[in-house]
Design a protein around this motif. Structure first.
Motif, PDB file in Angstrom:
ATOM      1  N   PRO A  63     -79.625  -2.006   9.297  1.00  0.00           N
ATOM      2  CA  PRO A  63     -78.877  -2.439  10.486  1.00  0.00           C
ATOM      3  C   PRO A  63     -78.657  -1.292  11.471  1.00  0.00           C
ATOM      4  CG  PRO A  63     -77.833  -3.273   8.504  1.00  0.00           C
ATOM      5  CD  PRO A  63     -78.915  -2.332   8.057  1.00  0.00           C
ATOM      6  N   ASP A  64     -78.495  -0.084  10.956  1.00  0.00           N
ATOM      7  CA  ASP A  64     -78.289   1.064  11.844  1.00  0.00           C
ATOM      8  C   ASP A  64     -79.475   1.267  12.784  1.00  0.00           C
ATOM      9  OD1 ASP A  64     -75.865   1.534  10.704  1.00  0.00           O
ATOM     10  OD2 ASP A  64     -76.633   3.047   9.303  1.00  0.00           O
ATOM     11  N   PHE A  65     -80.664   1.031  12.279  1.00  0.00           N
ATOM     12  CA  PHE A  65     -81.883   1.179  13.084  1.00  0.00           C
ATOM     13  C   PHE A  65     -81.826   0.247  14.290  1.00  0.00           C
ATOM     14  CE2 PHE A  65     -86.332  -0.225  13.803  1.00  0.00           C
ATOM     15  CZ  PHE A  65     -86.842   0.972  14.265  1.00  0.00           C
ATOM     16  N   PHE A  66     -81.455  -1.003  14.072  1.00  0.00           N
ATOM     17  CA  PHE A  66     -81.395  -1.970  15.156  1.00  0.00           C
ATOM     18  C   PHE A  66     -80.198  -1.727  16.072  1.00  0.00           C
ATOM     19  CE2 PHE A  66     -83.937  -4.122  11.944  1.00  0.00           C
ATOM     20  CZ  PHE A  66     -85.079  -4.355  12.696  1.00  0.00           C
ATOM     21  N   ILE A  67     -79.094  -1.255  15.504  1.00  0.00           N
ATOM     22  CA  ILE A  67     -77.926  -0.933  16.321  1.00  0.00           C
ATOM     23  C   ILE A  67     -78.246   0.230  17.254  1.00  0.00           C
ATOM     24  CG2 ILE A  67     -75.575   0.005  16.231  1.00  0.00           C
ATOM     25  CD1 ILE A  67     -75.174  -1.747  13.719  1.00  0.00           C
ATOM     26  N   ASN A  68     -78.975   1.216  16.766  1.00  0.00           N
ATOM     27  CA  ASN A  68     -79.360   2.348  17.606  1.00  0.00           C
ATOM     28  C   ASN A  68     -80.246   1.899  18.758  1.00  0.00           C
ATOM     29  OD1 ASN A  68     -77.944   4.252  16.170  1.00  0.00           O
ATOM     30  ND2 ASN A  68     -79.661   4.748  14.831  1.00  0.00           N
ATOM     31  N   ILE A  69     -81.173   1.010  18.482  1.00  0.00           N
ATOM     32  CA  ILE A  69     -82.053   0.502  19.535  1.00  0.00           C
ATOM     33  C   ILE A  69     -81.233  -0.294  20.549  1.00  0.00           C
ATOM     34  CG2 ILE A  69     -83.930  -1.109  20.044  1.00  0.00           C
ATOM     35  CD1 ILE A  69     -85.156  -0.268  17.354  1.00  0.00           C
ATOM     36  N   LEU A  70     -80.335  -1.130  20.077  1.00  0.00           N
ATOM     37  CA  LEU A  70     -79.492  -1.922  20.963  1.00  0.00           C
ATOM     38  C   LEU A  70     -78.617  -1.030  21.835  1.00  0.00           C
ATOM     39  CD1 LEU A  70     -78.552  -4.777  21.763  1.00  0.00           C
ATOM     40  CD2 LEU A  70     -76.812  -4.559  19.987  1.00  0.00           C
ATOM     41  N   PRO A 117     -92.961  -4.766  14.788  1.00  0.00           N
ATOM     42  CA  PRO A 117     -92.764  -6.172  14.419  1.00  0.00           C
ATOM     43  C   PRO A 117     -92.413  -6.305  12.935  1.00  0.00           C
ATOM     44  CG  PRO A 117     -95.080  -5.692  14.759  1.00  0.00           C
ATOM     45  CD  PRO A 117     -94.337  -4.480  15.170  1.00  0.00           C
ATOM     46  N   LEU A 118     -91.445  -7.125  12.654  1.00  0.00           N
ATOM     47  CA  LEU A 118     -91.015  -7.290  11.271  1.00  0.00           C
ATOM     48  C   LEU A 118     -91.543  -8.617  10.729  1.00  0.00           C
ATOM     49  CD1 LEU A 118     -87.345  -6.021  11.540  1.00  0.00           C
ATOM     50  CD2 LEU A 118     -89.321  -4.828  10.616  1.00  0.00           C
ATOM     51  N   MET A 128     -90.679   8.268   9.730  1.00  0.00           N
ATOM     52  CA  MET A 128     -91.107   8.414  11.098  1.00  0.00           C
ATOM     53  C   MET A 128     -90.916   7.101  11.842  1.00  0.00           C
ATOM     54  SD  MET A 128     -94.596  10.259  12.263  1.00  0.00           S
ATOM     55  CE  MET A 128     -94.954  10.969  10.694  1.00  0.00           C
ATOM     56  N   ARG A 129     -90.352   7.155  13.040  1.00  0.00           N
ATOM     57  CA  ARG A 129     -90.128   5.942  13.821  1.00  0.00           C
ATOM     58  C   ARG A 129     -91.137   5.868  14.953  1.00  0.00           C
ATOM     59  NH1 ARG A 129     -83.565   5.793  14.281  1.00  0.00           N
ATOM     60  NH2 ARG A 129     -83.188   5.579  12.080  1.00  0.00           N
ATOM     61  N   TYR A 130     -91.684   4.701  15.148  1.00  0.00           N
ATOM     62  CA  TYR A 130     -92.646   4.477  16.219  1.00  0.00           C
ATOM     63  C   TYR A 130     -92.124   3.431  17.190  1.00  0.00           C
ATOM     64  CZ  TYR A 130     -95.856   6.982  13.225  1.00  0.00           C
ATOM     65  OH  TYR A 130     -96.442   7.930  12.454  1.00  0.00           O
ATOM     66  N   GLY A 131     -90.823   3.367  17.408  1.00  0.00           N
ATOM     67  CA  GLY A 131     -90.256   2.359  18.286  1.00  0.00           C
ATOM     68  C   GLY A 131     -89.974   1.088  17.512  1.00  0.00           C
ATOM     69  N   VAL A 132     -89.956  -0.018  18.223  1.00  0.00           N
ATOM     70  CA  VAL A 132     -89.666  -1.302  17.594  1.00  0.00           C
ATOM     71  C   VAL A 132     -90.948  -1.852  17.019  1.00  0.00           C
ATOM     72  CG1 VAL A 132     -88.762  -3.627  17.950  1.00  0.00           C
ATOM     73  CG2 VAL A 132     -87.825  -1.722  19.238  1.00  0.00           C
TER      74      VAL A 132
END
Length: 63
Positions: A21-28, A7-8, A1-5
């Motif tokens: 990386p796909d997760f961050f590429i999708n957000i970008l 904090p890592l 489940m994704r809750y947006g960005v």
């Protein structure tokens, strides 16, 4: 489940199962798409307004 960005933090990095990386590429890509749509919309509205003002000026000059 994704809750947006999320904090890592270094300690929690291993607990995110969707860390990739796909997760961050999708957000970008989502942000880039949003910016492009906004820029195109603002540009289109500006051009439309200028043309409308030119038509008004032509009508006033022709009278």
């Amino acid at each position: 489940m994704r809750y947006g960005v999320m904090p890592l933090w270094r300690d929690n990095l291993h607990s995110y199962s969707h860390f990739s990386p796909d997760f961050f590429i999708n957000i970008l890509c989502s942000y880039v798409r949003l910016v492009l749509v906004n820029v195109l919309l603002v540009h289109t509205l500006a051009v439309w307004r200028v043309k409308r003002e030119e038509k008004k000026a032509d009508v006033i000059l022709s009278k």
